[in-house]
Scaffold this motif. Sequence first.
Motif, mmCIF file in Angstrom:
data_model
loop_
_atom_site.group_PDB
_atom_site.id
_atom_site.type_symbol
_atom_site.label_atom_id
_atom_site.label_comp_id
_atom_site.label_asym_id
_atom_site.label_seq_id
_atom_site.Cartn_x
_atom_site.Cartn_y
_atom_site.Cartn_z
ATOM 1 N N VAL A 1 0.832 -1.206 0.000
ATOM 2 C CA VAL A 1 0.000 0.000 0.000
ATOM 3 C C VAL A 1 0.867 1.257 0.000
ATOM 4 O O VAL A 1 0.635 2.196 -0.771
ATOM 5 C CB VAL A 1 -0.950 -0.011 1.226
ATOM 6 N N ARG B 1 1.247 4.220 -2.936
ATOM 7 C CA ARG B 1 1.076 5.657 -2.662
ATOM 8 C C ARG B 1 2.296 6.439 -3.159
ATOM 9 O O ARG B 1 2.160 7.532 -3.722
ATOM 10 C CB ARG B 1 0.875 5.893 -1.170
ATOM 11 N N GLN C 1 -5.843 5.412 -4.513
ATOM 12 C CA GLN C 1 -6.585 4.435 -3.721
ATOM 13 C C GLN C 1 -5.910 3.063 -3.819
ATOM 14 O O GLN C 1 -6.414 2.161 -4.493
ATOM 15 C CB GLN C 1 -8.038 4.343 -4.197
ATOM 16 N N GLU D 1 -5.714 0.618 -1.774
ATOM 17 C CA GLU D 1 -6.511 -0.499 -1.268
ATOM 18 C C GLU D 1 -7.446 -1.031 -2.352
ATOM 19 O O GLU D 1 -7.664 -2.239 -2.466
ATOM 20 C CB GLU D 1 -7.316 -0.077 -0.034
ATOM 21 N N LYS D 2 -7.991 -0.121 -3.145
ATOM 22 C CA LYS D 2 -8.894 -0.528 -4.221
ATOM 23 C C LYS D 2 -8.151 -1.308 -5.299
ATOM 24 O O LYS D 2 -8.668 -2.264 -5.875
ATOM 25 C CB LYS D 2 -9.563 0.710 -4.824
ATOM 26 N N VAL D 3 -6.910 -0.890 -5.557
ATOM 27 C CA VAL D 3 -6.105 -1.589 -6.563
ATOM 28 C C VAL D 3 -5.709 -2.978 -6.061
ATOM 29 O O VAL D 3 -5.789 -3.970 -6.802
ATOM 30 C CB VAL D 3 -4.843 -0.765 -6.892
ATOM 31 N N GLY E 1 -7.008 -4.832 -3.489
ATOM 32 C CA GLY E 1 -8.029 -5.737 -2.959
ATOM 33 C C GLY E 1 -8.316 -6.943 -3.839
ATOM 34 O O GLY E 1 -8.139 -8.099 -3.406
ATOM 35 N N PRO E 2 -8.773 -6.741 -5.086
ATOM 36 C CA PRO E 2 -9.084 -7.902 -5.943
ATOM 37 C C PRO E 2 -7.872 -8.780 -6.218
ATOM 38 O O PRO E 2 -7.970 -10.012 -6.243
ATOM 39 C CB PRO E 2 -9.609 -7.253 -7.233
ATOM 40 N N ARG F 1 -6.893 -10.787 -2.915
ATOM 41 C CA ARG F 1 -7.884 -11.829 -2.610
ATOM 42 C C ARG F 1 -7.729 -13.011 -3.562
ATOM 43 O O ARG F 1 -7.792 -14.167 -3.152
ATOM 44 C CB ARG F 1 -9.297 -11.252 -2.687
#
Length: 333
Positions: free
Chosen positions: A231, A235, A241, A243-245, A247-248, A251
């Motif tokens: 993360v 930055r 963002q 976290e949005k990048v 996340g998928p 997971r």
Amino acid sequence: MSASPRPRPAVPAVSASPRPREAVPAGAAASGIPVTDPRRLMVVGVLGGGRVGAVLGAALHAAGHRVVAASGASGATRARIALLLPEAANLDVPATARAAADLLLVAVPDDALAGVVSGLAEAGALRPGQVVAHTSGAHGTAVLSPAVAVGAGALALHPAMTFTGTPDDLTRLAGISYGVTAPAGLRPLAARLVADLGGVPEWVAETDRPLYHAALAHGANHLVTLVNEAVDRLRDAGVAQPEKVLGPLLRAALDNALRLGDAALTGPVSRGDAGTVEKHLDRLASTAPESLAPYLALARRTAVRAIAAGRLRPVDAESLLGVLADRDREVVG
């Protein structure tokens, strides 16, 4: 006029008892029914009403056991006990141990565990027939030897889960694993307690507890560090963002790793792309030098595993391993 009892927060059912059990008087001698009998509902005390202890105590209450006392001195711990264990008296440590007629659940930090147990034994707060169970992942039952010396039983019950200390944790207990170490005579009791908590026992030998715990810490705690490192570097790269990048991607990577093992490896290291990895190292060295050594260590370990799994041919790994070795020498030097 007696005060109205405080309403207990609604908690989800953790598990159904595998066999019907009857409520009996506290103490094996008083009831004539051994603590290890599956019919028995136990009188429980919780030492350390923190995130783990309070939640497991609430789960045992939901399974029908009587949690009569819990220890906790800080404001946060007292509030947690009041929320999750409102029927339990908030007592000091020795009084909680004495109130636990059948089961004393000890949920204190790993390094404090030995001192707490030996202190209780010296104070005469433990008794024969009582079962002392701790929730530490790193320790087995040897740390409970002062309790065993006075005639108590000893169990190690470690939930393989992260806790927030809120009622939401109760919904996460169903189906989780518990690293259990127990003498043969107490294995049925340990299995029953884990079932009452909604979990599944994984039997871990005393000598293997440090390795078991190291694996969990390496996988879960270091995962948090690794994710937050990624993360931060996104930055640094100007991603608004991260976290949005991530996340998928993360997971999917975690799911693939758990299903496929090393066959899930992708990326430049698994392909032997030495030039790409060298660019990574150059930019990390100038932007975030604190991330360079961890990246090198993980890249090297990834390469070794990729070769062993047949994902990367040794001949294709030569340049990559050379780049990693060269940068290692620079970092060390």
